[in-house]
Design a protein around this motif. Sequence first.
Motif, PDB file in Angstrom:
ATOM      1  N   LEU A  46       0.829  -1.199   0.000  1.00 39.14           N
ATOM      2  CA  LEU A  46       0.000   0.000   0.000  1.00 39.14           C
ATOM      3  C   LEU A  46       0.872   1.261   0.000  1.00 39.14           C
ATOM      4  N   ALA A  47       1.919   1.273   0.814  1.00 40.72           N
ATOM      5  CA  ALA A  47       2.830   2.417   0.856  1.00 40.72           C
ATOM      6  C   ALA A  47       3.523   2.603  -0.487  1.00 40.72           C
ATOM      7  N   LEU A  48       3.905   1.512  -1.129  1.00 40.23           N
ATOM      8  CA  LEU A  48       4.559   1.590  -2.437  1.00 40.23           C
ATOM      9  C   LEU A  48       3.612   2.166  -3.491  1.00 40.23           C
ATOM     10  N   VAL A  49       2.377   1.728  -3.498  1.00 37.41           N
ATOM     11  CA  VAL A  49       1.393   2.239  -4.462  1.00 37.41           C
ATOM     12  C   VAL A  49       1.141   3.725  -4.230  1.00 37.41           C
ATOM     13  N   ILE A  50       1.014   4.146  -2.989  1.00 40.99           N
ATOM     14  CA  ILE A  50       0.783   5.560  -2.682  1.00 40.99           C
ATOM     15  C   ILE A  50       1.964   6.403  -3.136  1.00 40.99           C
ATOM     16  N   ASN A  51       3.192   5.934  -2.890  1.00 43.95           N
ATOM     17  CA  ASN A  51       4.378   6.679  -3.325  1.00 43.95           C
ATOM     18  C   ASN A  51       4.438   6.804  -4.843  1.00 43.95           C
ATOM     19  N   ILE A  52       4.110   5.746  -5.553  1.00 45.07           N
ATOM     20  CA  ILE A  52       4.117   5.800  -7.016  1.00 45.07           C
ATOM     21  C   ILE A  52       3.080   6.795  -7.518  1.00 45.07           C
ATOM     22  N   LEU A  53       1.893   6.796  -6.920  1.00 42.15           N
ATOM     23  CA  LEU A  53       0.853   7.745  -7.331  1.00 42.15           C
ATOM     24  C   LEU A  53       1.270   9.192  -7.060  1.00 42.15           C
ATOM     25  N   ILE A  54       1.926   9.441  -5.943  1.00 44.17           N
ATOM     26  CA  ILE A  54       2.395  10.794  -5.625  1.00 44.17           C
ATOM     27  C   ILE A  54       3.458  11.230  -6.626  1.00 44.17           C
ATOM     28  N   ILE A  55       4.374  10.341  -6.965  1.00 44.06           N
ATOM     29  CA  ILE A  55       5.438  10.669  -7.916  1.00 44.06           C
ATOM     30  C   ILE A  55       4.840  11.008  -9.285  1.00 44.06           C
ATOM     31  N   ASP A  68      10.387  23.312 -16.562  1.00 40.31           N
ATOM     32  CA  ASP A  68      11.292  22.563 -17.426  1.00 40.31           C
ATOM     33  C   ASP A  68      11.923  21.374 -16.707  1.00 40.31           C
ATOM     34  N   ASN A  69      11.941  21.396 -15.393  1.00 45.29           N
ATOM     35  CA  ASN A  69      12.619  20.362 -14.617  1.00 45.29           C
ATOM     36  C   ASN A  69      11.644  19.390 -13.948  1.00 45.29           C
ATOM     37  N   ALA A  70      10.618  18.969 -14.666  1.00 45.24           N
ATOM     38  CA  ALA A  70       9.632  18.044 -14.100  1.00 45.24           C
ATOM     39  C   ALA A  70      10.273  16.708 -13.745  1.00 45.24           C
ATOM     40  N   ALA A  71      11.201  16.247 -14.571  1.00 45.38           N
ATOM     41  CA  ALA A  71      11.883  14.971 -14.290  1.00 45.38           C
ATOM     42  C   ALA A  71      12.734  15.078 -13.029  1.00 45.38           C
ATOM     43  N   LEU A  72      13.332  16.238 -12.808  1.00 45.66           N
ATOM     44  CA  LEU A  72      14.125  16.439 -11.587  1.00 45.66           C
ATOM     45  C   LEU A  72      13.231  16.365 -10.351  1.00 45.66           C
ATOM     46  N   TRP A  73      12.047  16.960 -10.433  1.00 49.05           N
ATOM     47  CA  TRP A  73      11.117  16.888  -9.298  1.00 49.05           C
ATOM     48  C   TRP A  73      10.663  15.455  -9.062  1.00 49.05           C
ATOM     49  N   LEU A  74      10.476  14.703 -10.139  1.00 48.25           N
ATOM     50  CA  LEU A  74      10.121  13.296  -9.998  1.00 48.25           C
ATOM     51  C   LEU A  74      11.190  12.556  -9.202  1.00 48.25           C
ATOM     52  N   LEU A  78      10.966  10.989  -5.442  1.00 51.18           N
ATOM     53  CA  LEU A  78      11.280   9.567  -5.324  1.00 51.18           C
ATOM     54  C   LEU A  78      12.295   9.327  -4.206  1.00 51.18           C
ATOM     55  N   ILE A  79      13.315  10.167  -4.132  1.00 52.39           N
ATOM     56  CA  ILE A  79      14.373   9.985  -3.130  1.00 52.39           C
ATOM     57  C   ILE A  79      13.924  10.432  -1.745  1.00 52.39           C
ATOM     58  N   PHE A  80      13.317  11.620  -1.654  1.00 51.14           N
ATOM     59  CA  PHE A  80      13.013  12.196  -0.348  1.00 51.14           C
ATOM     60  C   PHE A  80      11.585  11.966   0.126  1.00 51.14           C
ATOM     61  N   GLY A  81      10.728  11.410  -0.706  1.00 55.65           N
ATOM     62  CA  GLY A  81       9.377  11.051  -0.294  1.00 55.65           C
ATOM     63  C   GLY A  81       8.527  12.240   0.096  1.00 55.65           C
ATOM     64  N   TYR A  88       8.193  20.552  -2.987  1.00 63.80           N
ATOM     65  CA  TYR A  88       7.607  20.836  -4.301  1.00 63.80           C
ATOM     66  C   TYR A  88       6.374  21.717  -4.164  1.00 63.80           C
ATOM     67  N   LEU A  89       5.502  21.406  -3.220  1.00 63.65           N
ATOM     68  CA  LEU A  89       4.279  22.189  -3.050  1.00 63.65           C
ATOM     69  C   LEU A  89       4.588  23.627  -2.647  1.00 63.65           C
ATOM     70  N   ILE A  90       5.701  23.851  -1.963  1.00 61.83           N
ATOM     71  CA  ILE A  90       6.075  25.209  -1.557  1.00 61.83           C
ATOM     72  C   ILE A  90       6.654  26.002  -2.726  1.00 61.83           C
ATOM     73  N   VAL A  91       7.503  25.373  -3.549  1.00 61.45           N
ATOM     74  CA  VAL A  91       8.226  26.127  -4.574  1.00 61.45           C
ATOM     75  C   VAL A  91       7.574  26.107  -5.961  1.00 61.45           C
ATOM     76  N   ARG A  92       6.549  25.310  -6.164  1.00 63.17           N
ATOM     77  CA  ARG A  92       5.941  25.241  -7.492  1.00 63.17           C
ATOM     78  C   ARG A  92       5.265  26.568  -7.822  1.00 63.17           C
ATOM     79  N   PRO A  93       5.153  26.881  -9.108  1.00 66.75           N
ATOM     80  CA  PRO A  93       4.477  28.129  -9.500  1.00 66.75           C
ATOM     81  C   PRO A  93       3.007  28.095  -9.065  1.00 66.75           C
ATOM     82  N   LYS A  94       2.576  29.184  -8.492  1.00 65.66           N
ATOM     83  CA  LYS A  94       1.189  29.271  -8.024  1.00 65.66           C
ATOM     84  C   LYS A  94       0.285  29.671  -9.187  1.00 65.66           C
ATOM     85  N   GLY A  95      -0.896  29.133  -9.201  1.00 64.55           N
ATOM     86  CA  GLY A  95      -1.849  29.470 -10.239  1.00 64.55           C
ATOM     87  C   GLY A  95      -2.816  28.323 -10.461  1.00 64.55           C
TER      88      GLY A  95
END
Length: 120
Positions: A46-55, A68-74, A78-81, A88-95
């Motif tokens: 279940l934890a693995l499925v949730i992590n994959i969906l979040i990624i 431009d760096n969507a793969a970097l965020w992925l 993946l590494i930091f969970g 990501y939610l803090i630094v992503r462009p708002k809109g």
Amino acid sequence: MRKKLLLPLSLLCLALPLIAQYEDSDAVETAAGLAAMGGCAIFVLLALVINILIIIWVYRDAKARGMDNAALWLVLVLIFGLLGLIIYLIVRPKGVTAPCNNCGKKRMEGLTVCPTCGNP
């Protein structure tokens, strides 16, 4: 049909060493061990499925916002969970994101071109 058998078969494979180890012990102890092992396996899956969906969501959201760096965020999520998701939610462009008139994929309002199809 295969998907329905996948979980019970994987739990059985996990339980076989436990059964072999406790073949002379009390049946209640064996059942308790199997139940604990199955519960842990379900929790991990279940934890693995949730992590994959979040990624996947982070990658798609970053693309929709024209980053431009969507793969970097992925990779970072993946590494930091959960910590990567919060950053990501803090630094992503708002809109607000809206569907593109051409391809139908989500894109952030105000972008000059769609990051998916390239049309205005």
